[in-house]
Enzyme design. Structure first.
Site, PDB file in Angstrom:
ATOM      1  N   LYS A   1       0.848  -1.197   0.000  1.00  0.00           N
ATOM      2  CA  LYS A   1       0.000   0.000   0.000  1.00  0.00           C
ATOM      3  C   LYS A   1       0.882   1.244   0.000  1.00  0.00           C
ATOM      4  O   LYS A   1       1.903   1.277   0.710  1.00  0.00           O
ATOM      5  CB  LYS A   1      -0.902  -0.024   1.241  1.00  0.00           C
ATOM      6  CG  LYS A   1      -1.940   1.084   1.311  1.00  0.00           C
ATOM      7  CD  LYS A   1      -2.812   0.932   2.573  1.00  0.00           C
ATOM      8  CE  LYS A   1      -3.930   1.958   2.641  1.00  0.00           C
ATOM      9  NZ  LYS A   1      -4.752   1.799   3.868  1.00  0.00           N
TER      10      LYS A   1
ATOM     11  N   SER B   1      -9.757   1.709   2.954  1.00  0.00           N
ATOM     12  CA  SER B   1      -8.880   2.477   2.102  1.00  0.00           C
ATOM     13  C   SER B   1      -7.834   1.652   1.358  1.00  0.00           C
ATOM     14  O   SER B   1      -7.248   2.151   0.391  1.00  0.00           O
ATOM     15  CB  SER B   1      -8.166   3.536   2.929  1.00  0.00           C
ATOM     16  OG  SER B   1      -7.303   2.939   3.865  1.00  0.00           O
TER      17      SER B   1
ATOM     18  N   SER C   1     -10.010  -0.555   7.212  1.00  0.00           N
ATOM     19  CA  SER C   1      -9.396  -0.362   5.887  1.00  0.00           C
ATOM     20  C   SER C   1      -8.659  -1.570   5.320  1.00  0.00           C
ATOM     21  O   SER C   1      -8.246  -1.546   4.161  1.00  0.00           O
ATOM     22  CB  SER C   1      -8.448   0.835   5.906  1.00  0.00           C
ATOM     23  OG  SER C   1      -9.174   2.031   5.835  1.00  0.00           O
TER      24      SER C   1
END
Lengths: 486, 100
Positions: A71, A146, A170
């Site tokens: 990420k 997210s 997330s």
């Protein structure tokens, strides 16, 4: 080659150790897939792929050179790191985050950086300043957020496994929406060093993978038995993470929380998959009983005070002075104000405003102080529940993947995505989401939570249930892959 | 309910420049969110201790031993405007001089 892409990461690592595959073969196969990404999952791929074994400390690394999607919230020395924000456009950190370093040392080199909601604020990945991410199960739908890029990459077979971060859901919610396993560890289990801060008392790094064994394998090397001196909130994990082998739930008491699973916000299709999962739990020898978490319904309210408050403080560092974007001319104040106006997107501005308001003179006690007290009550509720049960299960997300644009006009509707995941975050507890079935041909996740540092217990139960559910997360079985253009 | 004046006050505290349209929208959206959050005001929390951190940790210290830190040129490498020895910014006093 396509067979290689069907292997789980743990299985691919085994093949490397058995001499049946080379790390270079695996890396280039995924590199080729990642380059062809048409979902918006990746923000950056290294120009020159690192030599797969370059970062490892042993000749026979346990993760076998199987590459990792990271990420874009994790700092990697010399690699563009944006956290999905314009304000960090072009930023190249001078150091590497501990989780990335540990996994590379164990034999999982970085494949690339994945897309995300700006500063991890969002539940759909539509808040990325660069581009939205599409759900490989149905390209007109969101992958969740997210950590949406990490989830989409793994679900589409563009990456064998990935890491994300979870502040209020997330990791778990995108895993649920993409038919994957996503684990948020106990707060403090994984170092936050080099992980760009959103809400520091909640943020945790964890794996998003095709199956429970892959998640356990990544977690084992993320916690690695010792705390990180660079993160004073990290703690020694009390035991080694085992690779789960359990086939039943013999004797485990499993709590069901009506305040969460029967809330009006839970879609009927999700509830049906959840109810079927409870039957599987009983068939596997688990005892299902109802428990109450009376304050959990207030989790969302407390979370949306505490997380923005912490974010408003953490994001004060983006001021156009030390890194990233600078805008404005004239005086220092206008440099700050203009840089932040141009660099931050709508949702980030909204949360900075909300957090600053909640911390401002005259409102601090009414919002921040009360939210901290609700947090105490939620943690107490869980403590009382775990006197009676070993695990708690809930749906992960109130709905399946929703359509792009469906919730962007209504912040509160978007925030409701986190309804079942924020209570565990507020209490700092470990929780995993595993795919439990389909509704409307889209994946539905089951969330399994235990007391702090019971990751082995959670993963064992998840492993037994994964076998019982028989959910196939391999990319070739996705409807979108089986029927391109659908 | 949050009005325009409050939005402007909070934006000033947060060092955020907002357009007129953003001020209007922010007032509406923040009011909507706060309406929802206000449900926690109804709870009886008088004798509850606040939780700021879930793990019981106190005074996490390391030995006070000198060691090399990030080299200056690397720390300055990402800055939009740097000198050899620091970050360059406009004078804070420029505001008064400009009369803004």
């Amino acid at each position: 080659m396509s067979e290689l892409l069907e292997l789980t990461a743990a299985r691919a690592a085994e093949c490397v150790r058995a001499g049946e595959l080379s790390p270079a073969e695996i890396f280039s196969a995924y590199r080729e897939r990642a380059e062809a990404d048409d979902l918006g999952a990746f923000l950056w791929l290294p120009e020159e792929p690192p030599r797969p074994a370059a970062a490892t400390t042993s000749a026979d690394p346990p993760l076998g050179g199987v590459p990792l999607a990271v990420k874009d919230i994790f700092c990697v020395e010399g690699a563009p790191t944006t956290a999905g924000s314009r304000i960090l456009d072009g930023y190249r950190p001078p150091y590497t985050a501990t989780p990335v370093e540990r996994l590379a040392a164990a034999g999982a080199p970085m494949l690339g950086k994945t897309n995300m909601d700006e500063f991890a604020m969002g539940s759909s990945n539509e808040n990325s300043a660069y581009m939205p991410v599409r759900n490989p199960w149905s390209p007109d739908r969101v992958p969740g957020g997210s950590s949406g890029g990490s989830a989409a990459a793994v679900a589409a077979g563009l990456a064998p496994w990935s890491i994300g971060t979870d502040t209020g859901g997330s990791i778990r919610q995108p895993a649920s929406l993409c038919g994957l396993v996503g684990l948020k560890p106990t707060y403090g289990a994984v170092s936050r060093y080099g992980m760009i801060a959103f809400a520091s008392s909640l943020d945790q790094c964890g794996p998003i993978t095709r199956d429970v064994t892959d998640a356990a394998l990544l977690l084992r090397h993320l916690v690695a038995g010792r705390r990180d001196p660079c993160d004073s909130t990290s703690v020694d994990f009390p035991e080694e993470i085992e690779l789960p082998s359990s086939h039943d739930l013999g004797g485990l008491r499993v709590g069901v929380v009506p305040e969460l699973s029967e809330a009006a916000t839970i879609d009927a299709g999700v509830k049906a998959v959840f109810d079927a999962a409870l039957e599987r739990i009983e068939e596997l020898g688990g005892g299902v009983e109802e428990i109450s978490l009376p304050h959990s319904e207030h989790g969302l309210s407390a979370y949306y005070v505490l997380a923005p408050a912490e974010a408003s403080a953490n994001l004060s560092r983006y001021d156009g002075v030390r890194f990233g974007l600078r805008s404005g001319d004239g005086d220092l104040l206008s440099l700050y104000e203009r840089t932040r106006a141009e660099g931050f997107g709508d949702e980030v501005k909204r949360r900075i405003m909300l957090g600053t308001y909640a911390l401002s003179s005259g409102y601090y006690e009414a919002y921040y102080g009360r939210a901290q007290r609700v947090r105490t009550k939620i943690a107490e509720d869980f403590r009382a529940a775990f006197e009676r049960v070993d695990l708690v299960v809930t749906p992960t997300s109130p709905s399946v993947a929703f359509r792009l644009g469906e919730r962007t006009a209504d912040p509160m509707a978007m925030y409701m995505s986190d309804y079942c995941t924020v209570p565990m975050s507020l209490a700092g507890l470990p929780a995993v989401s595993i795919p439990a079935g389909l509704s409307e041909d889209l994946p539905v996740g089951l969330q399994i939570t235990g007391p702090a540092f019971t990751e082995n217990r959670i993963l064992a139960a998840a492993h037994a249930l994964e076998r019982a559910f028989g959910f196939d997360s391999s990319p070739a079985r996705r409807p979108a892959a089986a029927a391109p253009g659908r | 309910m949050i009005d325009r004046e409050q939005v402007l006050h909070v934006a000033r505290l947060a060092r955020l420049e907002l357009t007129d349209a953003e001020v209007e929208r922010m007032a509406r959206e923040l009011s909507g969110i706060l309406d929802h959050l206000e449900r926690i005001v109804e709870l009886d929390l008088d004798h509850v201790e606040p939780t700021s951190h879930v793990v019981a940790l106190e005074n996490v210290l390391r030995p006070d031993e000198p060691r090399p830190s990030l080299a200056r040129e690397r720390a300055l490498a990402g800055a939009p405007d740097a000198t050899d020895s620091g970050f360059r910014v406009p004078s804070p006093g420029a505001a008064a001089a400009n009369g803004s």
